[in-house]
Design a protein around this motif. Sequence first.
Motif, short mmCIF file in Angstrom:
data_model
loop_
_atom_site.label_atom_id
_atom_site.label_comp_id
_atom_site.label_asym_id
_atom_site.label_seq_id
_atom_site.Cartn_x
_atom_site.Cartn_y
_atom_site.Cartn_z
N ASN A 101 0.84 -1.19 0.00
CA ASN A 101 0.00 0.00 0.00
C ASN A 101 0.87 1.24 0.00
N LEU A 102 0.63 2.15 -0.94
CA LEU A 102 1.35 3.41 -0.97
C LEU A 102 0.76 4.33 0.07
N GLY A 103 1.60 4.91 0.91
CA GLY A 103 1.11 5.80 1.95
C GLY A 103 1.45 7.25 1.64
N GLU A 104 1.18 8.12 2.61
CA GLU A 104 1.54 9.53 2.48
C GLU A 104 3.04 9.70 2.76
N THR A 105 3.61 10.81 2.30
CA THR A 105 4.99 11.12 2.64
C THR A 105 5.10 11.27 4.15
N GLY A 106 6.03 10.56 4.75
CA GLY A 106 6.17 10.59 6.20
C GLY A 106 5.53 9.40 6.89
N SER A 107 4.79 8.59 6.12
CA SER A 107 4.07 7.47 6.75
C SER A 107 5.00 6.38 7.25
N VAL A 108 6.17 6.23 6.63
CA VAL A 108 7.15 5.25 7.13
C VAL A 108 8.54 5.88 7.35
N GLY A 109 8.71 7.10 6.89
CA GLY A 109 10.02 7.75 6.97
C GLY A 109 10.56 7.84 8.39
N PHE A 110 9.66 7.91 9.38
CA PHE A 110 10.11 8.01 10.77
C PHE A 110 10.81 6.75 11.25
N MET A 111 10.70 5.65 10.48
CA MET A 111 11.37 4.40 10.85
C MET A 111 12.78 4.29 10.26
N PHE A 112 13.24 5.37 9.63
CA PHE A 112 14.57 5.39 9.02
C PHE A 112 15.30 6.67 9.40
N ASP A 113 16.63 6.60 9.40
CA ASP A 113 17.47 7.78 9.54
C ASP A 113 18.21 7.98 8.22
N ARG A 114 18.35 9.23 7.82
CA ARG A 114 19.15 9.55 6.62
C ARG A 114 20.61 9.54 7.03
N TYR A 117 29.08 4.20 8.84
CA TYR A 117 27.96 5.14 8.79
C TYR A 117 28.37 6.49 9.35
N CYS A 118 27.82 7.55 8.78
CA CYS A 118 28.08 8.90 9.29
C CYS A 118 26.83 9.75 9.07
N ALA A 119 26.84 10.96 9.64
CA ALA A 119 25.74 11.90 9.40
C ALA A 119 25.69 12.21 7.90
N ASP A 120 24.47 12.36 7.38
CA ASP A 120 24.33 12.57 5.93
C ASP A 120 25.11 13.80 5.45
N SER A 121 25.14 14.85 6.27
CA SER A 121 25.84 16.08 5.87
C SER A 121 27.36 15.95 5.92
N ASP A 122 27.85 14.88 6.58
CA ASP A 122 29.30 14.69 6.72
C ASP A 122 29.88 13.72 5.69
N LEU A 123 29.04 13.17 4.82
CA LEU A 123 29.49 12.08 3.95
C LEU A 123 30.70 12.45 3.09
N THR A 138 30.06 4.57 -1.86
CA THR A 138 29.88 5.75 -1.02
C THR A 138 28.56 6.40 -1.44
N LYS A 139 27.61 6.43 -0.53
CA LYS A 139 26.30 7.00 -0.91
C LYS A 139 25.46 7.35 0.30
N LEU A 140 24.42 8.14 0.05
CA LEU A 140 23.43 8.44 1.08
C LEU A 140 22.40 7.32 1.09
N ILE A 141 22.01 6.91 2.28
CA ILE A 141 21.03 5.82 2.40
C ILE A 141 19.96 6.18 3.42
N TRP A 142 18.90 5.38 3.42
CA TRP A 142 17.91 5.41 4.49
C TRP A 142 18.20 4.19 5.37
N LYS A 143 18.65 4.44 6.60
CA LYS A 143 19.03 3.35 7.51
C LYS A 143 17.87 3.07 8.47
N PRO A 144 17.34 1.84 8.44
CA PRO A 144 16.20 1.52 9.31
C PRO A 144 16.56 1.62 10.78
#
Length: 246
Positions: free
Chosen positions: A122-135, A173-179, A196-202
């Motif tokens: 099921n496709l949700g709204e933006t933010g519906s699962v994002g809180f379960m990940f860190d950038r 892993y590092c802060a996204d702004s420090d990559l 080397t890339k930005l990810i969504w880490k659960p």
Amino acid sequence: MAGHSKWANIQHRKGRQDAVRSKLFSKLSKEITVAAKMGDPDPDKNPRLRMAVKEAKSQSVPKDVIDRAIKKSQAGEGDDYEEIRYEGYGPNGVAVIVEAMTDNRNRTASTVRSTFSKNGGNLGETGSVGFMFDRKGEVVYPATVGDAETVFEAAIEAGAEDVESSDDGHVIYCADSDLNDVSNALEAALGESESTKLIWKPTTSTDMDLVGMQKLMKLIDALEDDDDIQRVTANFEASDEVMEQL
């Protein structure tokens, strides 16, 4: 992804198929074009472009393809692309983040929605699962670069936050702004990274059995088959036995 090595193994197995590889090259080229368009066409002066080029090289994209992608940005290509994130739930309630780069928002939204519904999601709204990940920023090195202690010390010295070492390699892993800064420091200490890339880490994960994983992989494959989709991330956890049967 919970368990980097499991995800990497899936990607590696899929990567053996020429059609998948061709599609991957195309998506990496698109990222390079857009990154060059948004900043300086010189990777040394454009952190995002530098990361895109580095990731392309790690996937064996030829130099002429990379150069051509940068030149496209100067020729006006990439003007119409916008980056959109979709969030939803897959089989067994697993959280899925879909990152797209598209020149037609309506087309992409329609495709993503129908792909989720056809594959038990099921496709949700933006933010519906994002809180379960860190950038986060993610830098991957092969196990041969050094033992866990050596890599950990180099990572902390470089400004990283965490390291996961296993027989498959080292994931830093590092802060996204420090990559950009962290990856440069790591390269000076350990050499060229595998990725080397930005990810969504659960931050939480959903346990999956074999049937659930088969359904999830069907959904992810269908999403990744679309040219507008750059990356798909899910917060699954599965045993080695389950992964071997896929």
